[in-house]
Design a protein around this motif. Structure first.
Motif, PDB file in Angstrom:
ATOM      1  N   ARG A  59       0.831  -1.239  -0.051  1.00 28.71           N
ATOM      2  CA  ARG A  59      -0.072  -0.002  -0.092  1.00 28.71           C
ATOM      3  C   ARG A  59       0.569   1.759  -0.419  1.00 28.71           C
ATOM      4  O   ARG A  59       2.232   1.213   0.848  1.00 28.71           O
ATOM      5  CB  ARG A  59      -0.971  -0.364   1.421  1.00 28.71           C
ATOM      6  N   ARG A  61       0.408   5.427   0.702  1.00 20.96           N
ATOM      7  CA  ARG A  61      -0.212   5.966   1.726  1.00 20.96           C
ATOM      8  C   ARG A  61       0.105   7.230   0.598  1.00 20.96           C
ATOM      9  O   ARG A  61       1.173   7.847   0.911  1.00 20.96           O
ATOM     10  CB  ARG A  61       0.000   5.909   2.937  1.00 20.96           C
ATOM     11  N   SER A  62      -1.472   7.713  -0.133  1.00 21.93           N
ATOM     12  CA  SER A  62      -1.070   9.199  -0.156  1.00 21.93           C
ATOM     13  C   SER A  62      -1.730  10.373   0.995  1.00 21.93           C
ATOM     14  O   SER A  62      -2.348   9.645   1.692  1.00 21.93           O
ATOM     15  CB  SER A  62      -1.888   8.776  -0.760  1.00 21.93           C
ATOM     16  N   TYR A  63      -1.400  11.380   0.531  1.00 25.13           N
ATOM     17  CA  TYR A  63      -1.845  12.366   1.836  1.00 25.13           C
ATOM     18  C   TYR A  63      -2.632  13.123   1.640  1.00 25.13           C
ATOM     19  O   TYR A  63      -3.093  14.266   1.490  1.00 25.13           O
ATOM     20  CB  TYR A  63      -0.705  13.305   1.602  1.00 25.13           C
ATOM     21  N   TYR A  65      -5.809  12.290   0.381  1.00 20.86           N
ATOM     22  CA  TYR A  65      -7.077  11.105   1.232  1.00 20.86           C
ATOM     23  C   TYR A  65      -7.888  12.868   1.638  1.00 20.86           C
ATOM     24  O   TYR A  65      -7.158  13.457   2.655  1.00 20.86           O
ATOM     25  CB  TYR A  65      -7.053  10.488   2.049  1.00 20.86           C
ATOM     26  N   LEU A 149      -8.035   3.546   2.956  1.00 19.11           N
ATOM     27  CA  LEU A 149      -7.873   3.004   2.347  1.00 19.11           C
ATOM     28  C   LEU A 149      -8.285   1.993   0.995  1.00 19.11           C
ATOM     29  O   LEU A 149      -7.447   2.228  -0.038  1.00 19.11           O
ATOM     30  CB  LEU A 149      -8.206   1.555   2.729  1.00 19.11           C
ATOM     31  N   ASP A 152      -6.278   4.674  -1.479  1.00 17.35           N
ATOM     32  CA  ASP A 152      -5.307   4.525  -1.946  1.00 17.35           C
ATOM     33  C   ASP A 152      -4.667   3.849  -2.849  1.00 17.35           C
ATOM     34  O   ASP A 152      -4.291   3.209  -3.588  1.00 17.35           O
ATOM     35  CB  ASP A 152      -4.112   4.566  -0.714  1.00 17.35           C
ATOM     36  N   ASP A 186      -7.560   2.866   9.665  1.00 20.44           N
ATOM     37  CA  ASP A 186      -8.387   2.691   8.030  1.00 20.44           C
ATOM     38  C   ASP A 186      -7.233   1.434   7.558  1.00 20.44           C
ATOM     39  O   ASP A 186      -7.304   1.623   6.690  1.00 20.44           O
ATOM     40  CB  ASP A 186      -7.691   3.953   7.351  1.00 20.44           C
ATOM     41  N   GLU A 188      -4.946  -1.964   7.091  1.00 19.29           N
ATOM     42  CA  GLU A 188      -5.307  -2.848   6.074  1.00 19.29           C
ATOM     43  C   GLU A 188      -5.208  -4.157   6.904  1.00 19.29           C
ATOM     44  O   GLU A 188      -4.815  -3.821   7.619  1.00 19.29           O
ATOM     45  CB  GLU A 188      -5.154  -2.985   4.577  1.00 19.29           C
TER      46      GLU A 188
END
Length: 236
Positions: A59, A61-63, A65, A149, A152, A186, A188
């Motif tokens: 995964r 992780r984006s910033y 969201y 999640l 992403d 969040d 996984e």
């Protein structure tokens, strides 16, 4: 509406908590999915429950969201039993998942749960629910596949309408103990699984169903965790 063939129904019959629901197919078109009641999912011997789901190494992780990308929480445009009834999704799920309920009419919702009891699938605890800003937090509505999640894993590329549908899809929602929901955040499956191991079968099958229904990918570590959890299901 054309009924979509659900390949994984050959693999498992799913949660007794969820009798009928709708999700979308990979093309973003609403598809009818009917899940028969069962005490526990039954997995065909040798079946790969992750078949057809794209695996990614990890995964990322984006910033970017933001909860608002999935619409206002909650709406009444959902397919919970009795949906489109003036009650928003949260109230519909409380009505679906709690027992020993007492109802109260609020705003446009004639059958909001004022109090009830949750047999929490995540912890196996019995939790009393009483409507209110503070006490009501003892029971929360969890997105089985969390919104951040999903973002992403591909939801960032969806339309606003599809994200709104996902956030209010009863197939991806459970009433759970508030603290368990907070602990999960969040995460996984490779990071978090329900403390109640007896629920791992149902949790994994439902998680996989949502991934498949929305054409979401999943990280390899979580795929391994989901396979192990599904292996606790009865076979047949």
């Amino acid at each position: 509406m054309k009924r979509t063939t659900v390949a994984w129904l050959a693999v498992a019959a799913v949660l007794s908590l969820i009798v009928a629901y709708q999700v979308v197919d990979a093309a973003g078109e609403r598809a009818d999915w009917y899940i028969a009641q069962a005490d526990a999912p039954v997995v065909a011997p040798g079946a790969d429950v992750m078949a057809g789901i794209e695996l990614i190494p990890a995964r990322i992780r984006s910033y970017d969201y933001r909860r608002a990308a999935f619409g206002e929480a909650w709406d009444d445009n959902n397919d919970a039993p009795g949906g489109h009834n003036g009650c928003d999704t949260r109230n519909d799920i409380l009505n679906r998942d709690l027992v020993d309920k007492v109802f109260v009419a609020i705003k446009r919702c004639p059958d909001a749960v004022a109090s009830g009891t949750l047999h929490d699938p995540y912890t196996n605890a019995t939790v009393a629910f009483v409507r209110g800003n503070q006490v009501g937090a003892s029971v929360q509505i969890d997105h089985i596949v969390p919104l951040a999640l999903a973002w992403d894993l591909g939801a960032r590329d969806w339309t606003d309408a599809m994200r709104l549908r996902f956030a209010n899809d009863p197939a991806n929602l459970l009433a759970v103990q508030g603290q368990a929901n907070q602990d999960k955040s969040d995460g996984e499956p490779a990071v978090w699984m329900p403390p109640n191991h007896a629920f791992w079968c149902q949790y994994s099958v439902q998680f996989i169903a949502v991934l498949r229904g929305y054409a979401l990918s999943v990280d390899e570590a979580s795929a391994g965790t989901l396979r192990e959890a599904a292996a606790t299901c009865p076979t047949g």
